[in-house]
Write a protein that holds these residues in place. Sequence first.
Motif, PDB file in Angstrom:
ATOM      1  N   MET A   1       0.836  -1.194   0.000  1.00  0.00           N
ATOM      2  CA  MET A   1       0.000   0.000   0.000  1.00  0.00           C
ATOM      3  C   MET A   1       0.875   1.250   0.000  1.00  0.00           C
ATOM      4  O   MET A   1       1.856   1.332   0.733  1.00  0.00           O
ATOM      5  CB  MET A   1      -0.924   0.018   1.216  1.00  0.00           C
ATOM      6  N   SER A   2       0.540   2.262  -0.811  1.00  0.00           N
ATOM      7  CA  SER A   2       1.346   3.470  -0.900  1.00  0.00           C
ATOM      8  C   SER A   2       0.965   4.435   0.212  1.00  0.00           C
ATOM      9  O   SER A   2      -0.155   4.445   0.712  1.00  0.00           O
ATOM     10  CB  SER A   2       1.132   4.132  -2.266  1.00  0.00           C
ATOM     11  N   ASP A   3       1.933   5.269   0.590  1.00  0.00           N
ATOM     12  CA  ASP A   3       1.701   6.266   1.626  1.00  0.00           C
ATOM     13  C   ASP A   3       0.947   7.456   1.050  1.00  0.00           C
ATOM     14  O   ASP A   3       1.346   8.036   0.037  1.00  0.00           O
ATOM     15  CB  ASP A   3       3.024   6.749   2.218  1.00  0.00           C
ATOM     16  N   VAL A   4      -0.128   7.845   1.707  1.00  0.00           N
ATOM     17  CA  VAL A   4      -0.833   9.077   1.367  1.00  0.00           C
ATOM     18  C   VAL A   4      -0.190  10.241   2.098  1.00  0.00           C
ATOM     19  O   VAL A   4      -0.054  11.338   1.558  1.00  0.00           O
ATOM     20  CB  VAL A   4      -2.331   8.957   1.721  1.00  0.00           C
ATOM     21  N   ILE A   5       0.224  10.018   3.328  1.00  0.00           N
ATOM     22  CA  ILE A   5       0.931  11.019   4.129  1.00  0.00           C
ATOM     23  C   ILE A   5       2.268  10.431   4.561  1.00  0.00           C
ATOM     24  O   ILE A   5       2.333   9.296   5.011  1.00  0.00           O
ATOM     25  CB  ILE A   5       0.122  11.418   5.381  1.00  0.00           C
ATOM     26  N   ARG A   6       3.323  11.213   4.400  1.00  0.00           N
ATOM     27  CA  ARG A   6       4.651  10.787   4.860  1.00  0.00           C
ATOM     28  C   ARG A   6       5.358  11.990   5.458  1.00  0.00           C
ATOM     29  O   ARG A   6       5.603  12.994   4.767  1.00  0.00           O
ATOM     30  CB  ARG A   6       5.477  10.227   3.700  1.00  0.00           C
ATOM     31  N   LEU A   7       5.667  11.917   6.734  1.00  0.00           N
ATOM     32  CA  LEU A   7       6.378  12.985   7.424  1.00  0.00           C
ATOM     33  C   LEU A   7       7.767  12.492   7.790  1.00  0.00           C
ATOM     34  O   LEU A   7       7.921  11.400   8.342  1.00  0.00           O
ATOM     35  CB  LEU A   7       5.622  13.398   8.692  1.00  0.00           C
ATOM     36  N   LYS A   8       8.762  13.304   7.493  1.00  0.00           N
ATOM     37  CA  LYS A   8      10.150  12.917   7.723  1.00  0.00           C
ATOM     38  C   LYS A   8      10.852  13.991   8.549  1.00  0.00           C
ATOM     39  O   LYS A   8      11.082  15.104   8.073  1.00  0.00           O
ATOM     40  CB  LYS A   8      10.889  12.748   6.389  1.00  0.00           C
ATOM     41  N   LYS A   9      11.128  13.651   9.808  1.00  0.00           N
ATOM     42  CA  LYS A   9      11.837  14.563  10.718  1.00  0.00           C
ATOM     43  C   LYS A   9      11.205  15.956  10.703  1.00  0.00           C
ATOM     44  O   LYS A   9      11.903  16.978  10.762  1.00  0.00           O
ATOM     45  CB  LYS A   9      13.318  14.667  10.351  1.00  0.00           C
ATOM     46  N   LEU A  10       9.893  16.007  10.666  1.00  0.00           N
ATOM     47  CA  LEU A  10       9.186  17.278  10.542  1.00  0.00           C
ATOM     48  C   LEU A  10       9.259  18.056  11.855  1.00  0.00           C
ATOM     49  O   LEU A  10       8.963  17.524  12.930  1.00  0.00           O
ATOM     50  CB  LEU A  10       7.727  17.013  10.172  1.00  0.00           C
ATOM     51  N   GLY A  11       9.649  19.305  11.763  1.00  0.00           N
ATOM     52  CA  GLY A  11       9.741  20.152  12.943  1.00  0.00           C
ATOM     53  C   GLY A  11       9.153  21.519  12.681  1.00  0.00           C
ATOM     54  O   GLY A  11       9.174  22.032  11.556  1.00  0.00           O
ATOM     55  N   LYS A  12       8.587  22.118  13.720  1.00  0.00           N
ATOM     56  CA  LYS A  12       8.055  23.470  13.624  1.00  0.00           C
ATOM     57  C   LYS A  12       8.313  24.193  14.924  1.00  0.00           C
ATOM     58  O   LYS A  12       7.914  23.737  15.998  1.00  0.00           O
ATOM     59  CB  LYS A  12       6.550  23.433  13.346  1.00  0.00           C
ATOM     60  N   ASN A  13       9.000  25.340  14.841  1.00  0.00           N
ATOM     61  CA  ASN A  13       9.270  26.173  15.998  1.00  0.00           C
ATOM     62  C   ASN A  13       8.417  27.431  15.945  1.00  0.00           C
ATOM     63  O   ASN A  13       8.220  28.022  14.871  1.00  0.00           O
ATOM     64  CB  ASN A  13      10.748  26.586  16.056  1.00  0.00           C
ATOM     65  N   TYR A  14       7.921  27.830  17.109  1.00  0.00           N
ATOM     66  CA  TYR A  14       7.237  29.110  17.256  1.00  0.00           C
ATOM     67  C   TYR A  14       8.102  29.962  18.179  1.00  0.00           C
ATOM     68  O   TYR A  14       7.942  29.941  19.393  1.00  0.00           O
ATOM     69  CB  TYR A  14       5.852  28.919  17.859  1.00  0.00           C
ATOM     70  N   GLY A  15       9.036  30.678  17.588  1.00  0.00           N
ATOM     71  CA  GLY A  15       9.985  31.416  18.417  1.00  0.00           C
ATOM     72  C   GLY A  15      10.838  30.443  19.202  1.00  0.00           C
ATOM     73  O   GLY A  15      11.486  29.557  18.643  1.00  0.00           O
ATOM     74  N   SER A  16      10.815  30.570  20.522  1.00  0.00           N
ATOM     75  CA  SER A  16      11.615  29.689  21.370  1.00  0.00           C
ATOM     76  C   SER A  16      10.884  28.396  21.721  1.00  0.00           C
ATOM     77  O   SER A  16      11.464  27.526  22.370  1.00  0.00           O
ATOM     78  CB  SER A  16      11.994  30.416  22.671  1.00  0.00           C
ATOM     79  N   VAL A  21       8.606  18.226  16.989  1.00  0.00           N
ATOM     80  CA  VAL A  21      10.019  17.866  17.106  1.00  0.00           C
ATOM     81  C   VAL A  21      10.272  16.563  16.350  1.00  0.00           C
ATOM     82  O   VAL A  21       9.813  15.495  16.758  1.00  0.00           O
ATOM     83  CB  VAL A  21      10.427  17.701  18.589  1.00  0.00           C
ATOM     84  N   ASP A  22      10.979  16.640  15.223  1.00  0.00           N
ATOM     85  CA  ASP A  22      11.452  15.462  14.471  1.00  0.00           C
ATOM     86  C   ASP A  22      10.352  14.403  14.304  1.00  0.00           C
ATOM     87  O   ASP A  22      10.539  13.231  14.650  1.00  0.00           O
ATOM     88  CB  ASP A  22      12.656  14.838  15.182  1.00  0.00           C
ATOM     89  N   LEU A  23       9.229  14.813  13.746  1.00  0.00           N
ATOM     90  CA  LEU A  23       8.081  13.919  13.618  1.00  0.00           C
ATOM     91  C   LEU A  23       8.226  13.026  12.387  1.00  0.00           C
ATOM     92  O   LEU A  23       8.304  13.507  11.259  1.00  0.00           O
ATOM     93  CB  LEU A  23       6.792  14.737  13.524  1.00  0.00           C
ATOM     94  N   ASP A  24       8.275  11.714  12.617  1.00  0.00           N
ATOM     95  CA  ASP A  24       8.278  10.717  11.552  1.00  0.00           C
ATOM     96  C   ASP A  24       6.948   9.964  11.602  1.00  0.00           C
ATOM     97  O   ASP A  24       6.591   9.399  12.641  1.00  0.00           O
ATOM     98  CB  ASP A  24       9.418   9.712  11.729  1.00  0.00           C
ATOM     99  N   LEU A  25       6.240   9.952  10.484  1.00  0.00           N
ATOM    100  CA  LEU A  25       4.903   9.356  10.481  1.00  0.00           C
ATOM    101  C   LEU A  25       4.485   9.049   9.058  1.00  0.00           C
ATOM    102  O   LEU A  25       4.802   9.806   8.131  1.00  0.00           O
ATOM    103  CB  LEU A  25       3.908  10.331  11.118  1.00  0.00           C
TER     104      LEU A  25
END
Length: 304
Positions: A1-16, A21-25
Amino acid sequence: MSDVIRLKKLGKNYGSRRGLVDLDLSVTRGEVFGYLGPNGAGKSTTIRLLLDLIRPTSGRALVFGEEPRRHAVPLHRRIGYLAGDFVVNPRQRVDECLNFLADLRGGVPRVRITELAERLDLDLSAQIKTLSKGNRQKVGLVQAFMHRPELLILDEPTSGLDPLVQQTFLDLVREAKAGGQTTFMSSHIMSEVEAVADRVGIIRAGRLVACDTVAHLRASTLHEVEVTFTDAPPEAEIAALAGVTGLAVAGDTARFQLAGSPDGLIRLLAGHRVAALRATTPDLEQLFLAYYGTDDNAMEATRV
């Protein structure tokens, strides 16, 4: 089955502060994926990154193998989205709003809109500004499902809905799955996720702390066990079993927690006379609390 969503080391900072943090999914085609966490854990941040409503600080997000930043418009055509703070023009009637949104998508059969509205008990002739929060949420559900998208992204989809309508929503998710659609559903309502999800991800302070089927998550957590014997409980034998903790004996009853396979316990009990046995299987809410707990230090861990 193919991936519809693939997250690789996803990070998002809001200022400090780190929102993710490094989301793999990954979420595969036709899967119902439940994304659990309390407010502020990173659920909505993940969804906004998937839709290119905000941009990542690090890592990559792929939807249908494409980057949302570069292919937002064609990707949005394939997605049905319900925001956690769904807002539309309050001066419109419900049917005017839904017809307008349907036309923006290139057209949706009016019979489809009517069918969904009837199932959700939504008055199409009502003016949106007169609707309760629950009925506004129904408008959001209709617009998300009406064009039968390949991917449904739903952020707290049952907020404000009464229990009967919640059941109708779950039926819609099951029907979408049967039709090959994929659902990514963020929620903090454990029972609705447990009812339909193939897999569950638990996010804590921007970090994915668990991702598996509910059955596998249950197998890795503690079960509460209570055994009443006809004679004195074999305390030493129970205490020696692998996975047993918190053993307490009162009279002819032994209470303890058991992690892992119950095979050893069953073999032990087969050699004794048992009057009663109770083993509590944790539901999804208990699993969630086991991973999340009440640790206030979790949010501090996300600060730089």
